[in-house]
Design a protein around this motif. Sequence first.
Motif: not given
Lengths: 318, 582
Positions: A56-57, A63-67, A222-223, A228-229
């Motif tokens: 979880t950590l 990195e929460d990447w949005i393409p 990612s991230g 969530m998925f």
Amino acid sequence: MSATEHILIVIGVLFVLLNIAAGLIWVERRLLALWQDRLGPNRAGPLGIFIVLADTLKLFFKEDWIPPFADKWVFILAPAIVVGSVLLSFIVIPFAPGIVVADLNIGIIFFLAMSSFGVYSIVLGGWASNNKYALLGALRGASQMIAYEVFMGLSLMGVVMLSGSFNLADIVAAQKNLWFVVTQPVGFVIFFIAGIAETHRLPFDIPEAESELIAGYHAEYSGMKFGMFFIGEYLGITLISAMIVTLFFGGWLGPAFLPPLAWFVIKLFFFIGLFILLRASLPRPRYDQLIGYGWKIILPIVLANLLITGAVALLIRG
Amino acid sequence: MDDADSILQRLQQQLGVEALYQQQTVDDILTLWVSKERIIPAIQFLKTELPRPFKMLYDLFGIDERNRNRYNGLPMADFTVVYVLFSFDRNCFIKLKVALRGEYPSINSITSIFKNANWYEREVYDMFGIRFEGHPHLTRILMPLTWEGHPLRKEHPARATELGPFKLEDEYQDRQQEALRFKPEDWGLLEHGDDADFMFLNIGPQHPGTHGVLRIILQLNGEDIVDAVPEIGFHHRGAEKMAERQSWHTYIPYTDRVDYLGGVMNNLAYLLAVEKLAGIELPDRALVIRVMLCELFRIASHLVWFGTFAQDLGQLSPVFYMFTDREKIFDIVEAICGGRMHPNWFRIGGVAQDLPNGWQRLVQHFVDYFPPKIKEYENMVIRNSLFKARTKGIGIYTLEEAIEWGVTGPGLRACGLEWDWRKKQPYGGYERFEFDIPTARNGDCFDRALVRVEEMRQSLRIVKQCLENMPAGDYKSSHPLTTPPLKKFTMQDIETLITHFLNVSWGPVIPAGEAMSCIEATKGANSYYCISDGSTAAYRVRIRTPSFPHMQMVPFISKGYTVGDLLSILGSIDFVLADIDR
């Protein structure tokens, strides 16, 4: 039930569910390892249970990447839908007498509506990613859902006929003498199959199909968005297992030496284990085979089941 | 050799006596030099008109002849193109050689006669710069499109140190990446069909289903494959080039890494050719030890295939059980050879060491342990109806197509032809063993799987026979070219000491000549074509690997199936990227 009690139940259910979903990471990995002659995570904490914490950590700090080529808002929204819709489904589930968030008299229909809603996350996620693999995954997901939604609903109608109610608490109460799995075995098997397709788990993980589409519709995530998925999938397993327990295996009913909630949880984890065992043992059919199987074999069977159940029910009631 | 004489006569009648020149080679394969103009009619004749024809293009490669010391009366050539054909009816090979003059010569393409000549000719072009007139798409195949020079030409450097320091400039990187961009029009693929736009899906080079760095570009209509273009070469390490700068002896470890699942089986293919050149006869014990190790490796390789195949189809668990069993084989290999995947254990004229004490117990244990396991895996995977649904009727080719495309090994046997080089042209002592050749009829993914599973049982039978009948004696030949030589007399007479010293320091000098070996490797026919100029290193080593033609066939057998089926097809072919690219 006072308002405070109600709020406590809501918070309690939410807390427990999210913890179960996270805990399933560990359960699944340990069980798979057991069945595959390996050790699995066994370093962090007793029996490796802290792997949940580490996982979880990790998800939170990645990195929460949005393409740049993605459709930004839809891309963000999609993973929220899956978790949201599954969590909403849980409000109709009676965990024990009195422990239910909303005792709706259209419980089953609400559950079906919410699970149909979940498909939007796959389609939108795959579409917004603007990636060919994700698109293929989304297309597969959409057609799989359409096919399996139909007889998921139909497979439950036998239970509704026998109990005469859409309310889940009433359905449990109607199983006081005999679990519906005995009177509705076909309905149970088909609901289970549809449930696997619904949660897109192996062998029906066709929208993700690791060896073909890599990760399918969530390839670009990612991230915590991927998280969530991930959580959505485990919540989905829990939900389908809870529905199976409620509809076919007498919900919280059981001999009195254990409290009702304990019976519910025991049955719930049995079916979660079954989901994991399936993942460990079966290969994946091809996408068109799965859809064809659904329309050509399961649909006629479920309709016949409905017809026979109706006829027998009429006969008995005179 | 009556057969060879009659073929020669027929060819002479057809092409004229002056068009042919016969070369004597130590491998007893009919070797003919054909003039450049006559090569097309010659091949056409051998394939179609000759009774019991040569239906398979087994190999096609080039030789840079410009640094040759000894011609021995052979036609003068700057480059040679060699065509190796095979006839299943005659059970014999034929080699046709064409001498070419000039720095960058050209020759007519035979792609109109043999479909699988396509990739071979591209490889020759890539490696030597020889142009093939009439080739449909003559581009580089193994090297990057931006590569300068042709690696197997003698002037091309073999060591990185000869190339100067490498710097990755931005501009250079951009150019390389641009070269990798797929342009459908280059391959004659349309972007729009009659009623649909096609999607081009890039599978690989990094993809879990390709089992290595392989890139396949799919032209898709929905999920249906319209066409596919495999792109190989990411695993190319110049194994053939290295043979030219390593001594005959020190090249052995490089062979281990060609089919990296086949281990010592690669050593065998190479050494059979070298031993033919050197004229070394092996003692019985060495032969049987080699056979035993090879068959253990065949089982290990098939186990990897079995597990990963099941995994490709979504079955997650078998791969773990099968790798566990493979580990048991590696325990034996480790006890005997010291190494595991790449033991580098066979030597010119024998094997590196005698078997260790107690090896029987290890092998016996495995021979007892494994049969019930195969049964279990068969029940788990082969008899699973989902597995059948994914593999039956998928990726079918007929026997004629298989031969046309150069398919060998289990893929050929799955079409119903009982063909195994261990039986048909026994090598390395295989004629002493009893085993069956498993076959199947339909040539689909399922049948290829069946054949391999049965092959594991047959290999185990051979291992058992080795265990029960291991002969006593030397594990190495007493031939002077055996490397490193037996030490029996080294400290007693000066001649042996000198030979020993030279063979170990410079490496053995293998007599000039050329020889080809052909073995039934784990994935099909594996050949080493060794040419010696009478030096401590090979003049040219050509490695014919089974995976190369198998991969070439993928577009042909995957058309009309879906993306999911492609994974079944790739899995059932059982290729190793290093075996394709070398």
